[in-house]
Design a protein around this motif. Structure first.
Motif, PDB file in Angstrom:
ATOM      1  N   ASN A 108       0.853  -1.184   0.000  1.00 44.68           N
ATOM      2  CA  ASN A 108       0.000   0.000   0.000  1.00 44.68           C
ATOM      3  C   ASN A 108       0.894   1.241   0.000  1.00 44.68           C
ATOM      4  OD1 ASN A 108      -1.408   2.311   1.175  1.00 44.68           O
ATOM      5  ND2 ASN A 108      -3.098   0.904   1.545  1.00 44.68           N
ATOM      6  N   PRO A 109       0.795   2.116  -1.016  1.00 47.75           N
ATOM      7  CA  PRO A 109       1.723   3.246  -1.105  1.00 47.75           C
ATOM      8  C   PRO A 109       1.630   4.218   0.072  1.00 47.75           C
ATOM      9  CG  PRO A 109      -0.025   3.448  -2.732  1.00 47.75           C
ATOM     10  CD  PRO A 109      -0.131   2.070  -2.157  1.00 47.75           C
ATOM     11  N   LEU A 110       0.476   4.313   0.716  1.00 48.76           N
ATOM     12  CA  LEU A 110       0.372   5.182   1.884  1.00 48.76           C
ATOM     13  C   LEU A 110       1.221   4.629   3.023  1.00 48.76           C
ATOM     14  CD1 LEU A 110      -0.795   7.594   3.367  1.00 48.76           C
ATOM     15  CD2 LEU A 110      -2.827   6.217   3.890  1.00 48.76           C
ATOM     16  N   ASP A 111       1.157   3.318   3.222  1.00 49.45           N
ATOM     17  CA  ASP A 111       1.965   2.693   4.266  1.00 49.45           C
ATOM     18  C   ASP A 111       3.453   2.810   3.958  1.00 49.45           C
ATOM     19  OD1 ASP A 111      -0.231   1.929   5.764  1.00 49.45           O
ATOM     20  OD2 ASP A 111      -0.413  -0.013   4.776  1.00 49.45           O
ATOM     21  N   SER A 112       3.822   2.587   2.708  1.00 48.86           N
ATOM     22  CA  SER A 112       5.253   2.667   2.359  1.00 48.86           C
ATOM     23  C   SER A 112       5.766   4.102   2.490  1.00 48.86           C
ATOM     24  CB  SER A 112       5.491   2.137   0.943  1.00 48.86           C
ATOM     25  OG  SER A 112       4.898   2.958  -0.043  1.00 48.86           O
ATOM     26  N   TYR A 113       4.919   5.091   2.170  1.00 51.41           N
ATOM     27  CA  TYR A 113       5.312   6.496   2.299  1.00 51.41           C
ATOM     28  C   TYR A 113       5.559   6.862   3.760  1.00 51.41           C
ATOM     29  CZ  TYR A 113       4.663  11.562   2.661  1.00 51.41           C
ATOM     30  OH  TYR A 113       4.807  12.890   2.978  1.00 51.41           O
TER      31      TYR A 113
ATOM     32  N   PHE B 140       3.494  13.013  -1.115  1.00 54.07           N
ATOM     33  CA  PHE B 140       2.864  11.695  -1.259  1.00 54.07           C
ATOM     34  C   PHE B 140       2.452  11.450  -2.706  1.00 54.07           C
ATOM     35  CE2 PHE B 140      -1.174   9.198  -1.101  1.00 54.07           C
ATOM     36  CZ  PHE B 140      -0.598   7.971  -0.803  1.00 54.07           C
ATOM     37  N   GLU B 141       1.917  12.475  -3.349  1.00 54.08           N
ATOM     38  CA  GLU B 141       1.537  12.338  -4.758  1.00 54.08           C
ATOM     39  C   GLU B 141       2.748  11.979  -5.616  1.00 54.08           C
ATOM     40  OE1 GLU B 141      -0.927  14.840  -8.178  1.00 54.08           O
ATOM     41  OE2 GLU B 141       0.049  15.908  -6.538  1.00 54.08           O
ATOM     42  N   ASP B 142       3.872  12.622  -5.354  1.00 54.46           N
ATOM     43  CA  ASP B 142       5.100  12.316  -6.088  1.00 54.46           C
ATOM     44  C   ASP B 142       5.552  10.887  -5.807  1.00 54.46           C
ATOM     45  OD1 ASP B 142       7.523  13.257  -7.658  1.00 54.46           O
ATOM     46  OD2 ASP B 142       8.488  12.676  -5.777  1.00 54.46           O
ATOM     47  N   HIS B 143       5.428  10.442  -4.577  1.00 51.04           N
ATOM     48  CA  HIS B 143       5.791   9.078  -4.185  1.00 51.04           C
ATOM     49  C   HIS B 143       4.971   8.061  -4.970  1.00 51.04           C
ATOM     50  CE1 HIS B 143       6.790   5.744  -1.425  1.00 51.04           C
ATOM     51  NE2 HIS B 143       5.487   5.501  -1.350  1.00 51.04           N
ATOM     52  N   VAL B 144       3.672   8.259  -5.035  1.00 45.53           N
ATOM     53  CA  VAL B 144       2.790   7.324  -5.740  1.00 45.53           C
ATOM     54  C   VAL B 144       3.076   7.336  -7.240  1.00 45.53           C
ATOM     55  CG1 VAL B 144       0.393   6.801  -6.318  1.00 45.53           C
ATOM     56  CG2 VAL B 144       0.990   7.488  -3.995  1.00 45.53           C
ATOM     57  N   THR B 145       3.261   8.523  -7.795  1.00 39.12           N
ATOM     58  CA  THR B 145       3.528   8.637  -9.237  1.00 39.12           C
ATOM     59  C   THR B 145       4.802   7.906  -9.614  1.00 39.12           C
ATOM     60  OG1 THR B 145       2.400  10.781  -9.324  1.00 39.12           O
ATOM     61  CG2 THR B 145       3.910  10.257 -11.128  1.00 39.12           C
ATOM     62  N   ARG B 146       5.828   8.039  -8.789  1.00 38.69           N
ATOM     63  CA  ARG B 146       7.104   7.379  -9.063  1.00 38.69           C
ATOM     64  C   ARG B 146       6.956   5.856  -9.032  1.00 38.69           C
ATOM     65  NH1 ARG B 146       9.564  10.073  -5.698  1.00 38.69           N
ATOM     66  NH2 ARG B 146       9.538   8.629  -3.931  1.00 38.69           N
ATOM     67  N   ILE B 147       6.238   5.354  -8.053  1.00 33.26           N
ATOM     68  CA  ILE B 147       6.019   3.915  -7.947  1.00 33.26           C
ATOM     69  C   ILE B 147       5.221   3.397  -9.142  1.00 33.26           C
ATOM     70  CG2 ILE B 147       4.788   2.140  -6.630  1.00 33.26           C
ATOM     71  CD1 ILE B 147       5.494   3.662  -4.095  1.00 33.26           C
ATOM     72  N   GLN B 148       4.136   4.087  -9.470  1.00 36.08           N
ATOM     73  CA  GLN B 148       3.283   3.643 -10.571  1.00 36.08           C
ATOM     74  C   GLN B 148       4.023   3.670 -11.897  1.00 36.08           C
ATOM     75  OE1 GLN B 148      -0.218   6.154 -10.286  1.00 36.08           O
ATOM     76  NE2 GLN B 148      -1.264   4.671  -8.980  1.00 36.08           N
TER      77      GLN B 148
ATOM     78  N   PHE C 273       5.903 -13.533 -10.400  1.00 37.91           N
ATOM     79  CA  PHE C 273       5.270 -13.979  -9.161  1.00 37.91           C
ATOM     80  C   PHE C 273       5.038 -12.729  -8.308  1.00 37.91           C
ATOM     81  CE2 PHE C 273       4.696 -15.726  -4.997  1.00 37.91           C
ATOM     82  CZ  PHE C 273       4.212 -17.023  -5.179  1.00 37.91           C
ATOM     83  N   TYR C 274       3.777 -12.463  -7.975  1.00 36.38           N
ATOM     84  CA  TYR C 274       3.433 -11.250  -7.236  1.00 36.38           C
ATOM     85  C   TYR C 274       3.323 -11.534  -5.740  1.00 36.38           C
ATOM     86  CZ  TYR C 274       2.632  -8.665 -11.523  1.00 36.38           C
ATOM     87  OH  TYR C 274       2.815  -8.020 -12.720  1.00 36.38           O
ATOM     88  N   LEU C 275       3.984 -10.700  -4.967  1.00 36.68           N
ATOM     89  CA  LEU C 275       3.943 -10.777  -3.508  1.00 36.68           C
ATOM     90  C   LEU C 275       3.438  -9.450  -2.964  1.00 36.68           C
ATOM     91  CD1 LEU C 275       7.293 -12.371  -2.243  1.00 36.68           C
ATOM     92  CD2 LEU C 275       4.993 -13.252  -1.855  1.00 36.68           C
ATOM     93  N   ALA C 276       2.505  -9.491  -2.044  1.00 39.01           N
ATOM     94  CA  ALA C 276       2.111  -8.293  -1.316  1.00 39.01           C
ATOM     95  C   ALA C 276       2.925  -8.219  -0.028  1.00 39.01           C
ATOM     96  CB  ALA C 276       0.620  -8.326  -1.002  1.00 39.01           C
ATOM     97  N   TYR C 277       3.036  -7.032   0.519  1.00 38.91           N
ATOM     98  CA  TYR C 277       3.758  -6.834   1.777  1.00 38.91           C
ATOM     99  C   TYR C 277       3.242  -7.786   2.855  1.00 38.91           C
ATOM    100  CZ  TYR C 277       5.194  -4.412   6.072  1.00 38.91           C
ATOM    101  OH  TYR C 277       5.703  -4.101   7.306  1.00 38.91           O
TER     102      TYR C 277
END
Length: 471
Positions: free
Chosen positions: A109-114, A146-154, A172-176
């Motif tokens: 979740n990008p909010l958690d990672s931020y 935060f917006e910049d963080h999400v944009t970079r990840i996406q 192979f996809y892994l979630a946190y």
């Protein structure tokens, strides 16, 4: 690795604070699997303070990162590494296009990672091995950051997805939340072709900052504003399924001696630019029919140059294509589509006496609706450059040579002579040449025509900044 194993090495594609350290620790619990950390981090090899891996030093890796990649691939264990968006991009195409490299994609979740990243930056604690040494901090939430963080990840995730799609591979996809799930981890080992299993996750690392989000922020109320700034589902994106266009070097036109080159937009009429180019080059014929090789030679001959294109209003260009290529041209498949799908029967060339303004409007409106369906992949007819969006034409050209100027048709008298200023040239004036037409766009234009044009060429209207057509 043995020849019957599906993979020779692997990569964990992740970002900071997504649980990649924990995934690495758990992978290293499996017999026969070794994860070496961030081997392409610009500051170190593998882990902080380490400057050599498998006989490759940090300096040697910086000179030739492929040497380290090959060394990883040749290890007896199934060996891999973690790779983030800001790691050495030189190796990315190689391992992404290699089907012998297993791709593990870790997301959070990008909010958690931020928030986790902000806390790690504040406490300088990037891993937790013992809860007794845990450092805590409350941090501020910055909506723009935060917006910049999400944009970079996406952006990185989109790049990875396309590389997988175009090379026909899966990941192979892994979630946190899966990072400590033994069943999922054992499933990952199976996918990697390994027989070993684990009964419990690694005890070397602990999850940091498990507290509720509100307890980790000094301003939790700002999260609502930050989420409002994001288009999480990309709802505002202009839908576009038009295929990407490759470089169109064959369409380029260039002066023989002057450093001026022009990409005519397919389907659009020439407003006199080619004659002007011949005029400024003392009457010499404009060069055309370039190949990739001859175009590179022209570029090398003219290192300081002006390469431009002329943008045409999408509706006016579509009208020109309809007149020249459908009504008076040879697009029999398009004419058949207009008749079959839209009930518009266009006369043959020898029966144009029955073609009037009413039929002209119906025919052009039907063509715009055909273009909308065609560009969205809803017809069996191939998308041709003549009616492809100008945006896609330009994107394709940029892969071959950077366009310096996107000139608009209504500003050519001012902008073409101005090209010479940066080149140290005095270029003559330019007067656009209009081609007379019996049937004009002005005679049939209305709100319905405009709406159909916007539906077909929404990408050009938005990306190139066009407003409603005016005569």
């Amino acid at each position: 690795m043995t020849n019957d194993a599906p993979f020779d090495y692997f990569v964990v594609l992740a970002e900071m604070r997504t649980g990649s350290n924990l995934v690495e620790a758990n992978l290293n619990e499996f017999e026969g699997i070794t994860c070496e950390g961030e081997v392409f981090n610009s500051h170190f090899i593998s882990h902080e303070g380490k400057a050599e891996l498998y006989g490759v030093t940090l300096a040697e890796r910086d000179r030739n990162p492929m040497a380290l990649l090959w060394a990883i691939r040749e290890q007896a264990d199934l060996t891999g590494f973690r790779f983030f968006h800001d790691h050495d991009a030189r190796v990315l195409p190689t391992f992404m296009q290699d089907p012998r490299c297993a791709k593990i994609i870790l997301t959070r979740n990008p909010l958690d990672s931020y928030v986790s990243l902000k806390i790690a930056q504040a406490t300088q604690q990037w891993k937790l091995g013992d809860v007794k040494t845990k450092r805590s901090a409350q941090v501020g939430f910055d909506p723009a950051e935060f917006e910049d963080h999400v944009t970079r990840i996406q952006s990185f995730q989109t790049q990875i997805l396309r590389m997988l799609q175009t090379s026909g591979q899966t990941a192979f996809y892994l979630a946190y939340e899966d990072a400590n799930d033994v069943e999922v981890l054992n499933g990952l080992a199976t996918w990697l072709g390994m027989a070993s299993r684990i009964e419990a996750p690694s005890r070397k690392l602990k999850r940091q900052n498990p507290e509720p989000l509100e307890q980790k922020l000094t301003n939790p109320g700002a999260v609502r504003e930050g989420m409002a700034r994001l288009d999480r589902f990309n709802l505002s994106r202009t839908p576009n399924f038009e295929p990407r266009r490759g470089p169109m070097v064959w369409g380029l036109r260039a002066c023989a001696t002057l450093p001026v080159a022009y990409l005519p937009i397919p389907g659009a009429p020439d407003p006199g630019v080619l004659d002007w180019m011949a005029k400024i080059d003392e009457g010499r014929p404009v060069q055309a029919d370039f190949t990739a090789q001859t175009w590179r030679e022209w570029l090398r001959t003219h290192p300081r140059r002006a390469l431009f294109t002329v943008l045409h209003h999408p509706l006016a260009r579509a009208h020109e294509v309809y007149l020249r290529q459908v009504l008076h041209g040879q697009r029999a498949n398009v004419r058949a589509f207009l008749a079959r799908v839209h009930g518009v029967e266009l006369p043959e060339k020898d029966a144009m006496d029955r073609y009037d303004t009413a039929l002209h409007r119906a025919g052009f409106l039907a063509f715009l609706r055909f273009a909308a369906a065609n560009l969205n992949g809803q017809t069996a007819i191939a998308v041709l450059p003549a009616w492809a969006s100008q945006t896609k034409v330009i994107e394709g050209m940029m892969g071959q040579a950077a366009l310096h100027n996107l000139l608009r048709l209504d500003g050519l008298a001012r902008d073409l002579p101005a090209l010479g200023r940066d080149l140290g040239l005095e270029l003559p004036s330019f007067t656009p040449v209009a081609q007379p037409r019996r049937f004009t766009l002005a005679s049939i234009y209305d709100a319905e025509i405009e709406a159909a044009g916007r539906a077909a060429y929404a990408l050009d209207y938005e990306a190139l900044g066009f407003e409603d057509w005016t005569a």
